[in-house]
Design a protein around this motif. Sequence first.
Motif, short mmCIF file in Angstrom:
data_model
loop_
_atom_site.label_atom_id
_atom_site.label_comp_id
_atom_site.label_asym_id
_atom_site.label_seq_id
_atom_site.Cartn_x
_atom_site.Cartn_y
_atom_site.Cartn_z
N ARG B 114 4.83 -4.89 0.88
CA ARG B 114 4.14 -6.09 0.38
C ARG B 114 2.93 -5.73 -0.30
O ARG B 114 2.73 -4.47 -0.84
CB ARG B 114 3.53 -7.18 1.50
N ARG B 115 2.31 -6.63 -1.04
CA ARG B 115 1.33 -6.36 -1.87
C ARG B 115 -0.17 -6.77 -1.02
O ARG B 115 0.01 -7.71 -0.50
CB ARG B 115 1.45 -7.01 -3.13
N ASP B 116 -1.13 -5.91 -1.19
CA ASP B 116 -2.38 -6.41 -0.49
C ASP B 116 -3.30 -7.47 -1.49
O ASP B 116 -2.63 -7.91 -2.64
CB ASP B 116 -3.30 -5.19 -0.21
N ALA B 117 -4.31 -7.74 -1.11
CA ALA B 117 -5.04 -8.73 -1.70
C ALA B 117 -5.27 -8.34 -3.33
O ALA B 117 -5.50 -9.24 -3.98
CB ALA B 117 -6.34 -9.19 -1.09
N GLU B 118 -5.56 -7.03 -3.48
CA GLU B 118 -5.76 -6.80 -4.89
C GLU B 118 -4.37 -6.29 -5.76
O GLU B 118 -4.51 -5.91 -6.58
CB GLU B 118 -6.74 -5.45 -4.69
N GLY B 119 -3.34 -6.74 -5.23
CA GLY B 119 -2.08 -6.39 -5.67
C GLY B 119 -1.61 -5.09 -5.68
O GLY B 119 -0.53 -4.84 -6.33
N ARG B 120 -1.84 -4.28 -4.71
CA ARG B 120 -1.59 -2.82 -4.51
C ARG B 120 -0.23 -2.96 -3.55
O ARG B 120 -0.36 -3.54 -2.72
CB ARG B 120 -2.56 -1.92 -4.07
N PRO B 121 0.60 -2.20 -3.95
CA PRO B 121 1.73 -2.21 -2.91
C PRO B 121 1.14 -1.57 -1.45
O PRO B 121 0.54 -0.46 -1.47
CB PRO B 121 2.77 -1.38 -3.48
N VAL B 122 1.82 -2.05 -0.47
CA VAL B 122 1.14 -1.60 0.90
C VAL B 122 2.44 -1.45 1.86
O VAL B 122 3.40 -2.47 1.93
CB VAL B 122 0.04 -2.51 1.62
N LEU B 123 2.78 -0.24 2.46
CA LEU B 123 3.83 -0.30 3.28
C LEU B 123 3.21 -0.41 4.94
O LEU B 123 2.57 0.57 5.31
CB LEU B 123 4.63 1.15 3.29
#
Lengths: 252, 137
Positions: B114-123
């Motif tokens: 998913r994406r975190d609050a800053e738009g970075r991809p997070v697994l």
Amino acid sequence: MSATTVRRGAFALLLLLAFVLSAPRAVHMPDVPLLMRTPVGCLALGVLLGAALLAFVARRLEAPAAALALVVLFAAAHAEMLGRRVEMASVTTVMSVAVFLGWALVAFWPAGPEARDQQRRLAHEVACGVFAATLFLAALAKLSNSGLSWVDGHRHAWLLLEKNIGHTDVIARARLWLAEHPTALTLAAGYALSVELAAPLFLFERLRKGYAVAVLLLAAGIALTLFFQPELFVLPVVLAWGGLDDRGDSAS
Amino acid sequence: MPLPKAAALAFAAYTATSLLVGESFPFSPFAMYSHIVMEPVAVPAFVAGGEAARPEDFGCFEGVDAELVKPPSGVPYSSQYVWQAWRLRVVSEQEHPSGRAADVPVEFGHAILRRDAEGRPVLDPPVVLTRGLACRR
């Protein structure tokens, strides 16, 4: 060695590869018929296919060899679908068998020897028509399921992330780098969809070589971003540069 | 420029039949990757000895329920073939045991990308679907 032999050899290798991509996926799977479930049965069918394809390339007993090859490939595809519990066999198997079946049905349809040349020309045209249809169908599916949003690079970037995140090999790193460039992916996806939509151009003999080059570029792009599809390298070249019979051979 | 009739007929026949019958070998609508799912998505996850690994590097699976090695319901994904390959690997290894000792704890599951609050991809950390032991190949 004639150019026809080289083209037939390349096509035969593609069909052998299709078998290798399908049949082993059924080995040891509970729902698969016994012959395809055991490694020995799978190997035996592979040897049978190899012998049939050798005869096909050498132009010995062509019709029985092609029929035998098709029977083995159908068995491999159905075993794969049963083993993997999916509705579609490997895309390489589907495309290459569809083209080969179309060609063989016309090429070996009973006809007098005087009609042989005409029949082989028709068979070649049928193979080209089926190949073009497979690409056109892929474009229709994209437009039907996603519309023009399919070319949105952000979607493809996310797909690349999904498939490569956590992997550290060179290819995965290159794909993750690409995922950071959605504009480039939009251009690439637009190119892919355009090439597939333009597949009817392959129906015109004079446009086949140009369209084949466009498909080769598409195949290279798919290999770079997703996976290697050998049929997209072999089929356009073999069909655009002569086909499976003596068409345009200058060397022997 | 003449349009070869046989090519056009074959094109029309294969296209129409495929649209009519759907997936029916050797006909197909070739719909793979025609719908690319957006976030969040489920990514196949395999952990061996506490670290992310590849099932291809392991064999002799014990205690792993192959039927649970499958994509989660309710979360989009596009890697069904990966789960299928992993399931086939487990089934194949279990039906034909090598006799070697399985001594590495392994887990099959999925992780949400998913994406975190800053738009970075997070697994996210993996959700374990089935676990057992395996041996290194």
